[in-house]
Design a protein around this motif. Structure first.
Motif, short mmCIF file in Angstrom:
data_model
loop_
_atom_site.label_atom_id
_atom_site.label_comp_id
_atom_site.label_asym_id
_atom_site.label_seq_id
_atom_site.Cartn_x
_atom_site.Cartn_y
_atom_site.Cartn_z
N UNK A 8 4.00 -3.69 12.97
CA UNK A 8 3.87 -1.57 12.70
C UNK A 8 3.08 -2.13 11.10
N UNK A 9 1.91 -1.11 11.81
CA UNK A 9 1.22 -0.86 9.91
C UNK A 9 2.04 -0.33 8.76
N UNK A 10 2.32 -1.46 8.19
CA UNK A 10 2.89 -0.65 6.20
C UNK A 10 1.84 0.60 6.01
N UNK A 11 0.87 0.72 6.01
CA UNK A 11 -0.21 2.01 4.79
C UNK A 11 1.17 3.51 4.88
N UNK A 12 1.52 3.78 6.25
CA UNK A 12 1.82 5.13 5.99
C UNK A 12 2.89 4.65 5.40
N UNK A 13 3.53 3.83 5.47
CA UNK A 13 5.21 3.81 3.86
C UNK A 13 5.16 4.15 2.97
N UNK A 14 5.89 4.76 2.61
CA UNK A 14 6.39 4.75 1.33
C UNK A 14 6.26 3.54 0.25
N UNK A 15 6.77 3.29 -1.34
CA UNK A 15 6.82 2.36 -1.69
C UNK A 15 8.33 2.60 -1.63
N UNK A 16 9.09 3.08 -1.57
CA UNK A 16 10.82 3.26 -1.60
C UNK A 16 10.68 2.04 0.28
N UNK A 17 10.05 2.71 1.04
CA UNK A 17 10.36 2.23 2.51
C UNK A 17 9.87 1.24 2.07
N UNK A 18 8.89 0.71 1.47
CA UNK A 18 8.89 -1.22 2.11
C UNK A 18 9.36 -1.60 1.18
N UNK A 20 12.60 -1.35 0.53
CA UNK A 20 13.47 -1.29 1.66
C UNK A 20 13.62 -2.83 2.16
N UNK A 21 12.28 -2.41 3.08
CA UNK A 21 12.00 -3.64 4.41
C UNK A 21 11.84 -4.81 3.50
N UNK A 22 10.94 -5.03 2.42
CA UNK A 22 10.84 -6.55 1.71
C UNK A 22 12.12 -6.88 1.62
N UNK A 23 13.11 -6.05 0.57
CA UNK A 23 14.92 -6.14 0.25
C UNK A 23 15.27 -6.61 1.51
N UNK A 24 15.22 -6.20 3.04
CA UNK A 24 15.92 -6.80 3.22
C UNK A 24 15.32 -8.16 4.31
N UNK A 25 14.09 -7.92 4.13
CA UNK A 25 13.49 -9.49 4.50
C UNK A 25 13.76 -10.42 3.91
#
Length: 85
Positions: A8-18, A20-25
């Motif tokens: 999925x494209x990350x360009x639409x993600x806010x900083x906080x959403x991105x 959070x995903x990065x922390x999960x990974x």
């Protein structure tokens, strides 16, 4: 030649959403319970997310810097605040 699965494209993600995903990974990879191929996919996704977060932070820093500069381009720092007192 095999193509990598599309992520999925990350360009639409806010900083906080991105972030959070990065922390999960990172958390999942640190646990070490992920198969090798999935680890590679997750690492690649993490790299894209990190780059996106970095871009958003740089844009935010530029906005803050612009706000801190006065009309003449000089910093509107503590001396302006001292004059208001």
């Amino acid at each position: 030649m095999t193509s990598a699965p599309t992520q999925p494209d990350v360009s639409a993600l806010s900083f906080e959403e991105a972030l959070k995903q990065l922390e999960t990974i990172v958390r999942e990879l640190e646990q070490g319970n992920v198969p090798l191929e999935r680890s590679i996919e997750m690492y690649e996704r993490g790299a894209v997310l990190r780059s996106h977060c970095d871009s958003l932070l740089k844009a935010a820093e530029a906005k803050v810097e612009k706000i801190q500069l006065g009309q003449d381009g000089k910093p509107a720092g503590a001396t302006d605040l001292d004059q208001e007192a």
